[in-house]
Design a protein around this motif. Structure first.
Motif, mmCIF file in Angstrom:
data_model
loop_
_atom_site.group_PDB
_atom_site.id
_atom_site.type_symbol
_atom_site.label_atom_id
_atom_site.label_comp_id
_atom_site.label_asym_id
_atom_site.label_seq_id
_atom_site.Cartn_x
_atom_site.Cartn_y
_atom_site.Cartn_z
ATOM 1 N N PRO A 251 0.776 -1.049 0.088
ATOM 2 C CA PRO A 251 -0.071 0.013 -0.024
ATOM 3 C C PRO A 251 0.936 1.393 -0.030
ATOM 4 C CG PRO A 251 -0.911 -1.560 1.418
ATOM 5 C CD PRO A 251 0.402 -2.162 0.821
ATOM 6 N N ARG A 252 1.909 1.208 0.792
ATOM 7 C CA ARG A 252 2.786 2.367 0.754
ATOM 8 C C ARG A 252 3.289 2.726 -0.500
ATOM 9 N NH1 ARG A 252 2.669 7.111 2.815
ATOM 10 N NH2 ARG A 252 3.236 7.661 0.908
ATOM 11 N N LYS A 253 3.836 1.575 -1.082
ATOM 12 C CA LYS A 253 4.552 1.809 -2.623
ATOM 13 C C LYS A 253 3.469 2.315 -3.450
ATOM 14 C CE LYS A 253 7.764 1.139 -5.451
ATOM 15 N NZ LYS A 253 9.023 1.516 -5.379
ATOM 16 N N MET A 254 2.151 1.604 -3.444
ATOM 17 C CA MET A 254 1.119 2.434 -4.205
ATOM 18 C C MET A 254 0.910 3.790 -3.989
ATOM 19 S SD MET A 254 -1.546 -1.017 -4.644
ATOM 20 C CE MET A 254 -1.134 -2.677 -4.823
ATOM 21 N N VAL A 255 0.818 4.250 -2.877
ATOM 22 C CA VAL A 255 0.686 5.720 -2.387
ATOM 23 C C VAL A 255 1.818 6.550 -3.067
ATOM 24 C CG1 VAL A 255 0.430 7.253 -0.645
ATOM 25 C CG2 VAL A 255 -0.550 5.188 -0.194
ATOM 26 N N ASP A 256 3.095 6.076 -3.040
ATOM 27 C CA ASP A 256 3.894 6.898 -3.458
ATOM 28 C C ASP A 256 3.937 7.036 -5.108
ATOM 29 O OD1 ASP A 256 5.453 6.912 -1.157
ATOM 30 O OD2 ASP A 256 6.665 5.210 -1.587
ATOM 31 N N VAL A 257 3.285 6.008 -5.749
ATOM 32 C CA VAL A 257 3.184 5.879 -7.259
ATOM 33 C C VAL A 257 2.120 6.920 -7.498
ATOM 34 C CG1 VAL A 257 2.436 4.640 -9.116
ATOM 35 C CG2 VAL A 257 3.948 3.906 -7.585
ATOM 36 N N LEU A 258 0.809 6.801 -6.677
ATOM 37 C CA LEU A 258 -0.172 7.677 -7.135
ATOM 38 C C LEU A 258 0.064 9.123 -6.544
ATOM 39 C CD1 LEU A 258 -2.951 5.434 -5.338
ATOM 40 C CD2 LEU A 258 -2.747 6.004 -7.550
ATOM 41 N N ALA A 283 -4.358 2.037 0.298
ATOM 42 C CA ALA A 283 -3.610 2.896 -0.422
ATOM 43 C C ALA A 283 -4.511 4.028 -0.735
ATOM 44 C CB ALA A 283 -3.354 2.154 -1.876
ATOM 45 N N GLY A 284 -6.013 3.691 -1.180
ATOM 46 C CA GLY A 284 -6.866 4.599 -1.617
ATOM 47 C C GLY A 284 -7.110 5.403 -0.607
ATOM 48 N N LYS A 285 -7.243 5.099 0.654
ATOM 49 C CA LYS A 285 -7.536 5.954 1.945
ATOM 50 C C LYS A 285 -6.397 6.786 2.149
ATOM 51 C CE LYS A 285 -9.217 5.904 6.556
ATOM 52 N NZ LYS A 285 -9.772 4.961 7.718
ATOM 53 N N SER A 286 -5.089 6.309 2.301
ATOM 54 C CA SER A 286 -3.758 7.097 2.425
ATOM 55 C C SER A 286 -3.517 8.262 1.223
ATOM 56 C CB SER A 286 -2.589 6.259 2.464
ATOM 57 O OG SER A 286 -2.921 5.162 3.716
#
Length: 467
Positions: A251-258, A283-286
């Protein structure tokens, strides 16, 4: 048919392939079979989306194509329809059961071909998920019922005692099996990993297997590479290596990409991976984006994580079904329960959304404004270069102008972890399979056995020999 005074083990699939594992264990008039899937080989798949499966003759056609093995007493007389060289279940006096370690298609894809009177066991968690998948059209061909079993609860198949033991894999309900006969015991790991959300399950599995004792370890080895690729020795460790993403880190990695994308976020995952679904929601929430699921995944989330918040995507097809009043009941329920969004609404501010887009629905992205957006490919189909569809997907994403980023992690233990598990279990006999290079996995003190098709292996007085 003569009764067996020893334990016979035969292999019918999965020895040097990824998936398609089919093994039989027999003692006298008792027999268990595990698993019963189809080999994962999309480049050579007969059913490519154009060649249609004949639902009226699945067993006969699968046998002719070599997709399922000719095993006596597993298929009904009606389904065989006189297929040569196979004894139907009605004429076989053995007490047989099929046990399924988890519900990935390479382990369950052919279980619907088994005769209805033969019990097919899945763990209670697996069965619950399978029923949900079947509801949304993601079950397997064939029409039969399935039985449930529970972790650590033994059951008998004639004189054979089977005990499911929970493991961590990237699907709910995964288990190993301890299989005990009067002549010895076998431990089959199924598929497993140490870098998922529940590594303690693997440590507990090791302890439970050792407490029950076993003679033969049958172990998956999906990630093993050839000596040319994997030159370094496999150092036995349960530590997470620096370059290995864990399920919890995704999730943290996805947040960085988003956060680097100014436009819409799209994602492609495998619906059966509930841990990944929760990771997408996190990831969506973060990233302060609204997660938008396709109806199928929304249905699964409604059952297994009912408190979660998300919206449901209204595709052009779903809109047409609504207009024609042809929605299936499960889809109607999902659309009534959750907020729905279509491309027009998402396009008002694409950066607010994280939208599911499965490969088969790729054309839906034509309706989305994907400028400055990102497509996060997280172990969804197609999985990689070995699948002809993978290049097709990359070409499509390039054509529509959206950045393609891989953010995922395998459901299978890395080589170092595989060796750690083998060392801890310390078997007398190790049979590695479910791998292109099973020979790379070696026991600490016992004997490695690389079995062959068409050969019977005899377990007697706790010793394994080749007949």
């Amino acid at each position: 048919m003569a009764t067996l005074e020893r334990t016979n083990i035969r292999f019918f699939g999965g020895l040097r392939t990824i998936g398609g594992t089919i093994v039989t264990v027999e003692y006298k008039d008792s027999r268990v079979v595990f698993d019963f899937g189809l080999k994962y080989d999309p480049a050579n798949n007969f059913f490519d989306g154009k060649l249609q499966l004949r639902t009226t003759s699945i067993v006969q056609d699968y046998l002719r194509l070599g997709m399922i093995p000719k095993i006596d007493g597993l298929y009904s007389e009606k389904d065989l329809a006189g297929s040569e060289g196979v004894i139907p279940s009605e004429l076989d006096k053995r007490q047989t059961a099929v046990i399924i370690s988890h519900i990935h298609l390479d382990h369950i894809g052919a279980m619907g071909t088994i005769a209805p009177e033969i019990p097919v066991y899945l763990t209670s968690d697996s069965l619950k998920l399978y029923h949900a998948l079947d509801t949304i059209g993601e079950g397997v061909p064939g029409n039969r019922d399935y039985q449930s079993c529970d972790y650590d609860q033994s059951f008998s198949v004639g004189e054979i005692i089977v005990t499911p033991i929970q493991v961590d894999h990237d699907v709910l309900g995964a288990c190993a099996f301890h299989i005990e006969t009067p002549e010895g015991s076998i431990f089959y790991t199924g598929d497993l990993r140490l870098h998922g959300n529940y590594p303690e399950r693997i440590e507990q599995m090791i302890q439970k297997a050792k407490e029950r004792r076993f003679d033969v370890l049958i172990m998956e080895g999906t990630t093993l590479n050839s000596v040319e690729v994997q030159r370094d020795p496999m150092v036995s460790t349960n530590e997470v290596l620096e370059n290995l993403l864990t399920e919890a880190q995704l999730p943290r990695k996805m947040v960085d990409v988003l956060e680097e994308a100014n436009g819409v976020g799209c994602f492609n995952i495998y619906n059966r991976n509930l841990d990944r679904i929760e990771g997408i929601l996190t990831a969506g929430k973060s990233s302060k984006r609204i997660v938008v699921f396709e109806p199928e995944l929304a249905y699964l989330a409604s059952l297994f994580m009912p408190e979660s918040e998300f919206a449901v995507y209204l595709s052009s097809q779903t809109k047409e079904e609504m207009k024609n009043d042809s929605l299936l009941e499960w889809k109607k329920t999902v659309l009534e329960r959750y907020e729905t969004l279509d491309a027009v609404q998402i396009n008002e501010d694409p950066s607010r959304y994280f939208v599911q887009n499965s490969y088969e629905h790729s054309m839906e992205m034509f309706d989305l404004h994907v400028e400055n957006g990102v497509y996060i490919h997280s172990n969804g189909v197609p999985l990689g270069d070995f699948d002809p569809s993978y290049q097709n997907l990359k070409n499509f994403l390039k054509r529509i102008g959206i950045n393609h980023v891989l953010v995922g992690t395998s459901g299978h233990a890395i080589p170092n972890h595989l060796q750690y598990i083998v060392d801890k279990l310390d078997p007398d006999f190790l049979i590695p399979l479910h791998s292109f290079h099973p020979e790379r996995l070696t026991p600490r003190r016992g004997k490695q056995v690389l079995p062959e098709y068409g050969v019977t292996y005899v377990l007697k007085n706790h010793e394994l020999t080749k007949q």
